[in-house]
Design an enzyme around this catalytic site. Structure first.
Site, PDB file in Angstrom:
ATOM      1  N   ALA A  24    -102.775 -35.483 -28.946  1.00  0.00           N
ATOM      2  CA  ALA A  24    -102.829 -34.106 -29.332  1.00  0.00           C
ATOM      3  C   ALA A  24    -101.758 -33.754 -30.263  1.00  0.00           C
ATOM      4  O   ALA A  24    -101.898 -33.220 -31.340  1.00  0.00           O
ATOM      5  CB  ALA A  24    -102.975 -33.215 -28.173  1.00  0.00           C
ATOM      6  N   GLY A 106     -85.648 -38.683 -16.331  1.00  0.00           N
ATOM      7  CA  GLY A 106     -84.633 -39.274 -17.074  1.00  0.00           C
ATOM      8  C   GLY A 106     -85.026 -39.525 -18.379  1.00  0.00           C
ATOM      9  O   GLY A 106     -84.111 -39.526 -19.425  1.00  0.00           O
ATOM     10  N   ASP A 130     -94.949 -38.462 -10.667  1.00  0.00           N
ATOM     11  CA  ASP A 130     -94.153 -37.785  -9.518  1.00  0.00           C
ATOM     12  C   ASP A 130     -94.314 -36.270  -9.347  1.00  0.00           C
ATOM     13  O   ASP A 130     -93.869 -35.629  -8.223  1.00  0.00           O
ATOM     14  CB  ASP A 130     -92.510 -38.299  -9.526  1.00  0.00           C
ATOM     15  CG  ASP A 130     -92.588 -39.656  -9.588  1.00  0.00           C
ATOM     16  OD1 ASP A 130     -93.533 -40.320  -9.081  1.00  0.00           O
ATOM     17  OD2 ASP A 130     -91.628 -40.287 -10.303  1.00  0.00           O
ATOM     18  N   GLU A 225     -92.320 -42.905  -0.772  1.00  0.00           N
ATOM     19  CA  GLU A 225     -91.721 -43.916  -0.999  1.00  0.00           C
ATOM     20  C   GLU A 225     -89.899 -43.937  -0.554  1.00  0.00           C
ATOM     21  O   GLU A 225     -89.395 -44.376  -0.325  1.00  0.00           O
ATOM     22  CB  GLU A 225     -91.715 -44.735  -2.238  1.00  0.00           C
ATOM     23  CG  GLU A 225     -91.353 -44.053  -3.427  1.00  0.00           C
ATOM     24  CD  GLU A 225     -91.527 -44.492  -4.818  1.00  0.00           C
ATOM     25  OE1 GLU A 225     -91.597 -45.920  -4.929  1.00  0.00           O
ATOM     26  OE2 GLU A 225     -91.431 -44.002  -5.934  1.00  0.00           O
ATOM     27  N   ARG A 246    -100.899 -51.023  11.050  1.00  0.00           N
ATOM     28  CA  ARG A 246    -100.917 -51.682   9.635  1.00  0.00           C
ATOM     29  C   ARG A 246    -100.313 -50.723   8.585  1.00  0.00           C
ATOM     30  O   ARG A 246    -100.342 -49.542   8.730  1.00  0.00           O
ATOM     31  CB  ARG A 246    -102.196 -52.000   9.231  1.00  0.00           C
ATOM     32  CG  ARG A 246    -103.009 -52.915  10.103  1.00  0.00           C
ATOM     33  CD  ARG A 246    -102.212 -54.434  10.007  1.00  0.00           C
ATOM     34  NE  ARG A 246    -102.951 -55.456  10.812  1.00  0.00           N
ATOM     35  CZ  ARG A 246    -102.985 -55.686  12.048  1.00  0.00           C
ATOM     36  NH1 ARG A 246    -101.940 -55.111  12.890  1.00  0.00           N
ATOM     37  NH2 ARG A 246    -103.445 -56.745  12.640  1.00  0.00           N
ATOM     38  N   ARG A 255    -100.579 -45.590 -10.866  1.00  0.00           N
ATOM     39  CA  ARG A 255    -100.303 -45.441 -11.954  1.00  0.00           C
ATOM     40  C   ARG A 255    -101.290 -45.487 -12.836  1.00  0.00           C
ATOM     41  O   ARG A 255    -101.069 -44.842 -14.268  1.00  0.00           O
ATOM     42  CB  ARG A 255     -98.988 -46.037 -12.576  1.00  0.00           C
ATOM     43  CG  ARG A 255     -97.655 -45.467 -11.597  1.00  0.00           C
ATOM     44  CD  ARG A 255     -96.673 -45.279 -12.686  1.00  0.00           C
ATOM     45  NE  ARG A 255     -96.277 -46.317 -13.416  1.00  0.00           N
ATOM     46  CZ  ARG A 255     -95.142 -46.940 -13.532  1.00  0.00           C
ATOM     47  NH1 ARG A 255     -94.089 -46.552 -12.700  1.00  0.00           N
ATOM     48  NH2 ARG A 255     -94.871 -47.976 -14.458  1.00  0.00           N
TER      49      ARG A 255
HETATM   50  O1  F6P Z   1     -91.472 -42.244 -11.931  1.00  0.00           O
HETATM   51  C1  F6P Z   1     -92.921 -42.868 -11.599  1.00  0.00           C
HETATM   52  C2  F6P Z   1     -92.731 -44.023 -10.772  1.00  0.00           C
HETATM   53  O2  F6P Z   1     -94.143 -44.526 -10.713  1.00  0.00           O
HETATM   54  C3  F6P Z   1     -92.117 -43.645  -9.279  1.00  0.00           C
HETATM   55  O3  F6P Z   1     -93.055 -42.762  -8.686  1.00  0.00           O
HETATM   56  C4  F6P Z   1     -91.819 -45.122  -8.848  1.00  0.00           C
HETATM   57  O4  F6P Z   1     -90.739 -44.985  -7.808  1.00  0.00           O
HETATM   58  C5  F6P Z   1     -91.247 -45.569 -10.123  1.00  0.00           C
HETATM   59  O5  F6P Z   1     -91.815 -45.151 -11.117  1.00  0.00           O
HETATM   60  C6  F6P Z   1     -91.538 -47.258 -10.369  1.00  0.00           C
HETATM   61  O6  F6P Z   1     -90.925 -47.703 -11.535  1.00  0.00           O
HETATM   62  P1  F6P Z   1     -91.181 -49.031 -11.883  1.00  0.00           P
HETATM   63  O7  F6P Z   1     -92.735 -49.148 -12.496  1.00  0.00           O
HETATM   64  O8  F6P Z   1     -90.215 -49.270 -12.798  1.00  0.00           O
HETATM   65  O9  F6P Z   1     -91.015 -49.978 -10.754  1.00  0.00           O
END
Ligand code: F6P
Length: 321
Positions: A24, A106, A130, A225, A246, A255
């Site tokens: 876009a 970041g 996230d 996590e 488990r 992702r």
């Molecule tokens: O920020 C996105 C993310 O998928 C987080 O949820 C996870 O902690 C991190 O990136 C994992 O990063 P990488 O792919 O560098 O292991």
């Protein structure tokens, strides 16, 4: 007002919908008669001068794809002033007058430094699964990731029920509990452990044991996590409850994948806004959503404030568990 060229970059962890957003940006800029450059592989590519001019066709066949065609990376060199200077020079020599950055906090922080130190116009789009960027209740990719997780929970329920097990599902989210809380509620989890809320392990194990004694077949615990080590938790829960337990760590599968309609639509809307804004001379903003409407957030506010977990979600998760 930008006359000649802008650049677009994806940075940090990829997220489904980044392609739709970059597409876009590119198509809007071309529509406005402004050239667009793509920076490959995030800040790493910016420092390596890995930059190419894009055209309308560069972004075709992309809207349905996860990942990012531009590539992405995390760069430690960009965290130094010398690194950022190098990156800025690479833009300047091509006549690039502004940069759209699609990434998490970041990556947006990196953009805020380019703006502060070199006066480069920056517009950010929140791209992360996230959903932890301050000032926006939506980030590109979070909806797709949440759907992927809920699909996994549905499958884990089948096998948990068959074996009368407790299954602990660890989900991503970095330090944020949004993904865990949302998918825990949508997936019908009995417990949702997030970094923002304290939990009582003994009480949880006691309740689980009592529920099984009353005939409960299985339980799902979703763990962010950032809350604790799910594998370690699994051992303790198994020992304390005496119930077969488990752990399933979903990992990077969360992702990937084709973006949902919501992510495609919102990413496209944000991409258009970002391109129009930067071309018209707006800088230091992040575009996001608030209550279904596109909003602009000050870039420095977005990167210095910490988003909190909606207490309404926490309350709802307790009522429904
Ligand atoms: O920020 C996105 C993310 O998928 C987080 O949820 C996870 O902690 C991190 O990136 C994992 O990063 P990488 O792919 O560098 O292991």
């Amino acid at each position: 007002m930008i006359k000649k060229a802008i650049a677009v970059m994806t940075s940090g962890g990829d997220s489904p919908g980044m392609n739709a957003a970059a597409r876009a940006v590119v198509r809007t800029a071309l529509h406005e008669g402004v050239d667009v450059y793509g920076i490959n592989n995030g800040y790493k590519g910016l420092l390596k001068d890995d930059i190419e001019q894009l055209n309308g066709r560069s972004v075709s066949d992309l809207i349905q794809r996860g990942g990012t065609f531009l590539g992405t990376a995390r760069s430690s060199e960009f965290k130094t002033k010398e690194g950022r200077q190098k990156g800025y020079e690479n833009l300047k020599k091509r006549g690039i007058e502004g940069l759209v950055i699609i990434g998490g906090d970041g990556s947006l922080t990196g953009g805020s430094l380019l703006s502060k130190e070199f006066g480069l116009p920056i517009v950010g789009l929140p791209g992360t699964i996230d959903n932890d960027v301050w000032g926006t209740d939506y980030t590109i990719g979070a909806d797709t990731a949440a759907n992927t997780i809920v699909e996994a929970i549905n499958k884990l329920r089948d096998t948990a029920s068959a074996h009368r097990r407790i299954i602990i599902v660890e989900v991503m989210g970095h330090k944020s509990g949004w993904l865990a809380m949302t998918t825990g509620i949508a997936g019908g989890a009995e417990y949702i452990l997030v970094p923002e809320v304290k939990y009582d392990l003994d009480e949880m194990c006691h309740e689980l044991r009592e529920a099984y004694d009353r005939g409960k077949r299985y339980s799902i615990i979703v763990v962010a996590e950032g809350a604790c080590d799910a594998v370690g938790l699994g051992k303790v829960v198994g020992e304390k409850t005496g119930i077969d337990t488990r752990v399933s760590v979903l990992g990077h599968i969360q992702r990937g994948g084709s973006p949902t309609v919501e992510d495609r639509m919102k990413a496209s809307m944000l991409g258009e806004k970002a391109a129009l804004a930067i071309i018209s001379g707006v800088t230091n903003v992040v575009f996001g959503f608030d209550a279904g409407k596109v909003v602009s957030i000050n870039l420095f506010d977005a990167v210095t404030n910490k988003k909190t977990l909606d207490p309404e979600l926490v309350r709802l998760s307790r009522v429904l568990a």
